[in-house]
Design an enzyme around this catalytic site. Structure first.
Site, PDB file in Angstrom:
ATOM      1  CE1 TYR A  48      -3.771   2.410   0.500  1.00  0.00           C
ATOM      2  CE2 TYR A  48      -2.307   3.457   2.095  1.00  0.00           C
ATOM      3  CZ  TYR A  48      -3.441   3.487   1.304  1.00  0.00           C
ATOM      4  OH  TYR A  48      -4.246   4.601   1.313  1.00  0.00           O
ATOM      5  CE  LYS A  51       0.262   7.126   6.919  1.00  0.00           C
ATOM      6  NZ  LYS A  51      -1.154   7.265   7.072  1.00  0.00           N
TER       7      LYS A  51
HETATM    8  C1  LIG Z   1       3.154   3.030   3.449  1.00  0.00           C
HETATM    9  C2  LIG Z   1       2.219   4.133   3.073  1.00  0.00           C
HETATM   10  N1  LIG Z   1       2.512   4.893   2.008  1.00  0.00           N
HETATM   11  C3  LIG Z   1       1.717   5.896   1.622  1.00  0.00           C
HETATM   12  C4  LIG Z   1       0.570   6.183   2.309  1.00  0.00           C
HETATM   13  C5  LIG Z   1      -0.327   7.286   1.830  1.00  0.00           C
HETATM   14  O1  LIG Z   1      -0.266   8.369   2.680  1.00  0.00           O
HETATM   15  P1  LIG Z   1      -1.412   9.482   2.611  1.00  0.00           P
HETATM   16  O2  LIG Z   1      -2.634   8.862   3.185  1.00  0.00           O
HETATM   17  O3  LIG Z   1      -0.877  10.586   3.465  1.00  0.00           O
HETATM   18  O4  LIG Z   1      -1.574   9.864   1.188  1.00  0.00           O
HETATM   19  C6  LIG Z   1       0.227   5.432   3.423  1.00  0.00           C
HETATM   20  C7  LIG Z   1      -0.993   5.720   4.187  1.00  0.00           C
HETATM   21  O5  LIG Z   1      -1.378   5.043   5.106  1.00  0.00           O
HETATM   22  C8  LIG Z   1       1.070   4.369   3.816  1.00  0.00           C
HETATM   23  O6  LIG Z   1       0.774   3.591   4.863  1.00  0.00           O
END
Ligand SMILES: Cc1ncc(COP(=O)(O)O)c(C=O)c1O
Length: 419
Positions: free
Chosen positions: A138, A264
């Site tokens: 993901y 994050k």
């Molecule tokens: C590993 C990873 N990459 C990218 C993202 C995407 O981040 P955002 O929700 O800030 O677009 C997430 C979101 O949970 C994630 O867990």
């Protein structure tokens, strides 16, 4: 008031009862408009490593808002973005890096994927266009990110608009291949001439249900990519800034990725800001002085947003001053001990741990009880968000002993009551 929000990742069947109206956050707690407090056990989608309302981050945001709330980074710069790019380069194994800033995790991922493709174009190998990730990985919900990360349980409707020329199989340990990397090696070697980059979530596939894999896999993956002229993108959006017990999860493997995506925890969840930190070996090919124009025609309005950068600089200061990562690693050991009693429960399939991620996976037959367990926890003031039958603790790294013990106990009681 009517609810006109299209809530993300929220089944419609849950809407009619309404949701808590969160009006305030402090430390590890969120408060709703009735004054009820909840432990933010998933750190507000894994972002708020420092908890809520940390006075130093709040002040940094307020001070910056009073001076310069926004100015772009296209042909302009500002002190915060300069300072932050420098700081991020210094966090890497070697500081020869430049940073593309973006606004949230998936926009950093999109930038990283496009940089990888354009790098090969820049150096005269335009046939290397494939971008692949790990099965059930993901990397965000934009279409590019879905092309390299696709969780079957969430993304089925977009199957036909995303392309997956290949995938790294899920790592499965065997006696001959304890790191479970050899099937992945085959994929990379087979397609090396077309592969621009491989992207992975380091050590833990979060959205797939906190599925963890060995450090040795990451090390072998990095070596294999380097041997086959394939770029390695490590997506630290969820794991970065201490979640796994080190600053970045890739630090466990001692590797030096070509691109590192962050989000994050970069601002500790205080502002939408993300980053793709790029090795200069790649950056230096983006020149407009050669035969072709290799400018990076890509950007987000809020790339390098001054208030976001102020929040990130403050968060980085706090991570250092308060030894947040080291403290989180100590806390992780305690969490693991306190969670051992779950292993005795009949309905528990598996416990998994990585730093400040503690997972209790229930057996599939407990699926029907998940909503009841979740509702009880909620009533008791704990905001869990299970993934299928997987309950996980991923609290702010600053959580205290008693608060963490309380959360573990609450989960144990809730599972005992319904399973
Ligand atoms: C590993 C990873 N990459 C990218 C993202 C995407 O981040 P955002 O929700 O800030 O677009 C997430 C979101 O949970 C994630 O867990």
């Amino acid at each position: 008031m009517t609810n006109k929000i299209f809530h993300p990742y929220t089944p419609f069947s849950s809407i009619e009862n309404g949701f808590p109206n969160i009006v305030r956050g402090e430390g590890i707690y969120l408060y709703d408009d009735t004054g009820k407090k909840y432990v933010d056990i998933v750190s507000s989608w894994w972002a708020c490593a420092l908890g809520h309302s940390h006075p130093k981050v709040v002040k940094a945001i307020q001070d910056q808002a009073a001076v310069l709330q926004h100015s772009i980074t296209g042909s302009l710069t500002h002190p915060n973005v300069l300072a932050l790019a420098e700081r991020l380069a210094d966090l890497m194994p070697t500081p020869d890096r430049h940073t593309v800033f973006a606004s949230d995790g998936c926009s950093a991922v999109e930038a990283s994927l496009k940089i990888a493709v354009q790098y090969w174009y820049n150096i005269g190998r335009p046939e290397k266009t494939w971008l692949i990730g790990m099965d059930q990985g993901y990397h965000g919900d934009s279409l590019g990110a879905l092309g390299v990360g696709f969780v079957d349980g969430f993304h089925k409707p977009y199957e036909k608009v995303t392309q997956h020329p290949a995938k790294l199989p899920l790592p499965v340990s065997t006696s001959d291949d304890p790191d479970g990397f050899e099937p992945g090696r085959k994929v990379i070697e087979q397609h090396a001439d077309k592969l621009a980059a491989v992207i992975v979530e380091p050590l833990c596939q979060g959205s797939a249900g906190m599925q963890m894999y060995p450090v040795g896999y990451l090390k072998k993956l990095a070596d294999c990519c380097a041997e086959n002229d394939v770029l390695l993108i490590i997506d630290e959006v969820a794991m970065g800034f201490g979640r796994t017990g080190k600053r970045f999860a890739f630090n466990h493997a001692g590797i030096d990725p070509d691109i590192v995506c962050m989000g994050k925890g970069l601002t500790a969840g205080y502002m939408p800001l993300s980053a793709a930190v790029i090795k200069d070996k790649l950056y230096n090919t983006f020149s407009d002085q050669g035969e072709k124009d290799c400018t990076f025609y890509h950007g987000n309005t809020y790339a390098g947003h001054p208030i976001g950068c102020a929040a990130a600089l403050a968060a980085l200061d706090i991570y250092e001053a308060e030894s947040t990562v080291e403290r989180g690693a100590e806390m992780a050991e305690k969490m693991k001990q306190w969670m051992q009693p779950f292993a005795e429960m009949d309905c528990v399939k598996e416990l998994r741990f990585l730093g400040m991620i503690g997972v209790v996976e229930l057996k599939p037959e407990a699926k029907a009880q998940v909503p009841e367990i979740k509702a009880k926890l909620f009533k008791d003031g704990y905001l869990f968000r299970p993934l299928g039958t997987i309950f996980y603790l991923m609290p702010p790294l600053v959580i205290g002993d008693d608060e963490l013990k309380g959360a573990v106990y609450a989960l144990q009681q809730a599972i005992e009551e319904f399973c």
